[in-house]
Design a protein around this motif. Sequence first.
Motif, PDB file in Angstrom:
ATOM      1  N   LEU A 146      -1.893 -17.047  18.476  1.00 13.62           N
ATOM      2  CA  LEU A 146      -1.451 -17.177  17.092  1.00 13.62           C
ATOM      3  C   LEU A 146      -2.578 -17.650  16.173  1.00 13.62           C
ATOM      4  N   LYS A 147      -3.488 -18.460  16.691  1.00 15.74           N
ATOM      5  CA  LYS A 147      -4.637 -18.852  15.858  1.00 15.74           C
ATOM      6  C   LYS A 147      -5.507 -17.641  15.547  1.00 15.74           C
ATOM      7  N   SER A 148      -5.702 -16.767  16.505  1.00 10.30           N
ATOM      8  CA  SER A 148      -6.447 -15.533  16.237  1.00 10.30           C
ATOM      9  C   SER A 148      -5.734 -14.703  15.172  1.00 10.30           C
ATOM     10  N   PHE A 149      -4.412 -14.592  15.293  1.00 11.16           N
ATOM     11  CA  PHE A 149      -3.624 -13.863  14.293  1.00 11.16           C
ATOM     12  C   PHE A 149      -3.782 -14.503  12.912  1.00 11.16           C
ATOM     13  N   GLU A 150      -3.736 -15.825  12.838  1.00  8.88           N
ATOM     14  CA  GLU A 150      -3.893 -16.503  11.556  1.00  8.88           C
ATOM     15  C   GLU A 150      -5.245 -16.190  10.924  1.00  8.88           C
ATOM     16  N   LYS A 151      -6.302 -16.238  11.721  1.00  8.33           N
ATOM     17  CA  LYS A 151      -7.635 -15.958  11.194  1.00  8.33           C
ATOM     18  C   LYS A 151      -7.739 -14.526  10.685  1.00  8.33           C
ATOM     19  N   LEU A 152      -7.150 -13.593  11.437  1.00  9.16           N
ATOM     20  CA  LEU A 152      -7.167 -12.191  11.021  1.00  9.16           C
ATOM     21  C   LEU A 152      -6.376 -11.982   9.738  1.00  9.16           C
ATOM     22  N   THR A 153      -5.256 -12.678   9.603  1.00 10.55           N
ATOM     23  CA  THR A 153      -4.428 -12.551   8.402  1.00 10.55           C
ATOM     24  C   THR A 153      -5.141 -13.114   7.182  1.00 10.55           C
ATOM     25  N   CYS A 154      -5.819 -14.247   7.345  1.00 13.01           N
ATOM     26  CA  CYS A 154      -6.611 -14.805   6.238  1.00 13.01           C
ATOM     27  C   CYS A 154      -7.665 -13.799   5.783  1.00 13.01           C
ATOM     28  N   LYS A 155      -8.335 -13.180   6.733  1.00 14.64           N
ATOM     29  CA  LYS A 155      -9.362 -12.191   6.396  1.00 14.64           C
ATOM     30  C   LYS A 155      -8.753 -11.048   5.594  1.00 14.64           C
ATOM     31  N   ALA A 156      -7.593 -10.565   6.033  1.00 21.02           N
ATOM     32  CA  ALA A 156      -6.926  -9.454   5.342  1.00 21.02           C
ATOM     33  C   ALA A 156      -6.466  -9.852   3.950  1.00 21.02           C
ATOM     34  N   ALA A 157      -5.931 -11.061   3.806  1.00 23.36           N
ATOM     35  CA  ALA A 157      -5.422 -11.524   2.513  1.00 23.36           C
ATOM     36  C   ALA A 157      -6.525 -11.563   1.473  1.00 23.36           C
ATOM     37  N   LEU A 158      -7.757 -11.832   1.902  1.00 26.50           N
ATOM     38  CA  LEU A 158      -8.863 -11.973   0.963  1.00 26.50           C
ATOM     39  C   LEU A 158      -9.676 -10.686   0.813  1.00 26.50           C
ATOM     40  N   SER A 159      -9.655  -9.825   1.815  1.00 28.99           N
ATOM     41  CA  SER A 159     -10.438  -8.580   1.730  1.00 28.99           C
ATOM     42  C   SER A 159      -9.656  -7.441   1.094  1.00 28.99           C
ATOM     43  N   GLY A 160      -8.327  -7.421   1.321  1.00 36.03           N
ATOM     44  CA  GLY A 160      -7.519  -6.315   0.824  1.00 36.03           C
ATOM     45  C   GLY A 160      -7.786  -5.002   1.552  1.00 36.03           C
ATOM     46  N   LYS A 161      -8.353  -5.085   2.752  1.00 36.06           N
ATOM     47  CA  LYS A 161      -8.670  -3.875   3.524  1.00 36.06           C
ATOM     48  C   LYS A 161      -7.535  -3.534   4.492  1.00 36.06           C
ATOM     49  N   TYR A 162      -7.239  -2.250   4.579  1.00 34.90           N
ATOM     50  CA  TYR A 162      -6.158  -1.806   5.456  1.00 34.90           C
ATOM     51  C   TYR A 162      -6.447  -2.151   6.905  1.00 34.90           C
ATOM     52  N   GLU A 163      -7.694  -1.890   7.344  1.00 31.52           N
ATOM     53  CA  GLU A 163      -8.012  -2.113   8.758  1.00 31.52           C
ATOM     54  C   GLU A 163      -7.873  -3.589   9.135  1.00 31.52           C
ATOM     55  N   ASP A 164      -8.176  -4.487   8.214  1.00 30.91           N
ATOM     56  CA  ASP A 164      -8.013  -5.912   8.491  1.00 30.91           C
ATOM     57  C   ASP A 164      -6.538  -6.271   8.641  1.00 30.91           C
ATOM     58  N   ALA A 165      -5.709  -5.730   7.754  1.00 32.31           N
ATOM     59  CA  ALA A 165      -4.275  -6.003   7.834  1.00 32.31           C
ATOM     60  C   ALA A 165      -3.671  -5.371   9.085  1.00 32.31           C
ATOM     61  N   PHE A 166      -4.168  -4.208   9.459  1.00 29.59           N
ATOM     62  CA  PHE A 166      -3.611  -3.495  10.614  1.00 29.59           C
ATOM     63  C   PHE A 166      -3.878  -4.256  11.914  1.00 29.59           C
TER      64      PHE A 166
END
Length: 446
Positions: A382-402
């Motif tokens: 879940l910590k890995s998921f949290e870090k990935l979600t933070c990255k997506a929230a700030l980048s706005g990139k589809y691949e990050d959210a996916f």
Amino acid sequence: MKTYKVVTIGGGSSYTPELIEGFIIRYEELPVRELWLVDIEEGREKLKIITALARRMVKKAGLPMEIHSSLNRRDALKDADFVTTQLRVGGLEARAQDESIPLKHGLIGQETNGAGGMFKALRTIPVIFDIIRDCKDLCPDAWIINFTNPAGLVTEAVLNHSDWDRFIGVCNLPFGMEMGVSKILEVEKERVRIHMAGLNHMVFGLDVFLDGTSVKKEVLDLMVTRSSALNMKNVMDLPWSPEFLKGLGAIPCAYHRYYFQKEEMLAHMLEDFSKGASRATEVMEVEKTLFEKYKDANLADKPEELEKRGGAYYSDTACNLISSIANDTGDIQVVNTRNKGAISSLPYDCAVEISSLITKNGPIPLATGVLPVGAEGIVQQLKSFEKLTCKAALSGKYEDAFVAMVSNPLVQSEKIGRLVLDELLLAHESYLPQFREVIENLRNKS
């Protein structure tokens, strides 16, 4: 005596009377001279109702606390000592989408866990960053106390993607767990302390103390038949087996059921979904009833029905923390803060939910070492998921959210994850400006 200015962002929330009550009760130790309630234009009517109720509550208490309200947070924030955030981007309608769209595809739909929790974070993190920018201009020495869910994920984003350190995430779950244990043991809450560590809504009670003596084994034995005392209003109550509790060797929180009793929880949610019911629709009805009560010009107390909203003990959690910082008490509370090596198997800088000493300089997490083996894997994931979600929230990139979506343990499917991701992006278009180009491409494809 020093007095304090507190600004509450999301002041039109149905939770706010809890906060007002908390400040009233603690006025001698925490004299709040000004409380500013701030909301957005869409919340104008609710803010008006809550402000009037807050003034009646303060007047009844006979306290010199000024209640102000504003639809412009910059007007409110200047020279604030504490800023509390309790906002819901998109309102309960957005929550209904977070719950229903994953369920439509056979996944758990919940506001802080799984796909729904991820999208609440994607909508919320940019707004919190906007608030921080205003605080840097207008109240650079303020502490931000965040109650907005997902509290741990929001704290992770702020501590590792901004230069604002005076930020603490709070949740009423740990306080509620201690209340539940005190009921199981049939003792006063003040005599009980649970040493907790993990992540928000994935926190574990590693030990339980009654008057300073460990009683964890006794509590685990009693939980086999009395675990309901530790449950939350918004989580279906399923009993834990004695074998699971004994093998885990720690006190699970209510939200663990979404991971360790996934099939039963999903079946229950799908049954409700088939009838057009969800926690969001239930909360909408509760809020409707609450605000009708709040309108009563004779009401000058927090109504009992507020506990059905899921915010029980919010005032105790948030106000205890603010008071302890203001008074440099050094008492122990469970908060979301920087790990600083307290959980040795997690990154030093990451956000964790953990028992901490509360000082005027912020929380000092208590050294915990490694988590129990039964907790270690799911917390790491879940910590890995949290870090990935933070990255997506700030980048706005589809691949990050996916990749964030697929990595969540309540999803773990490229095929279904893509369907849910795309549908949630389209459903929340108005609240995801960072994904504007991505959403336009999705619309063109469809």
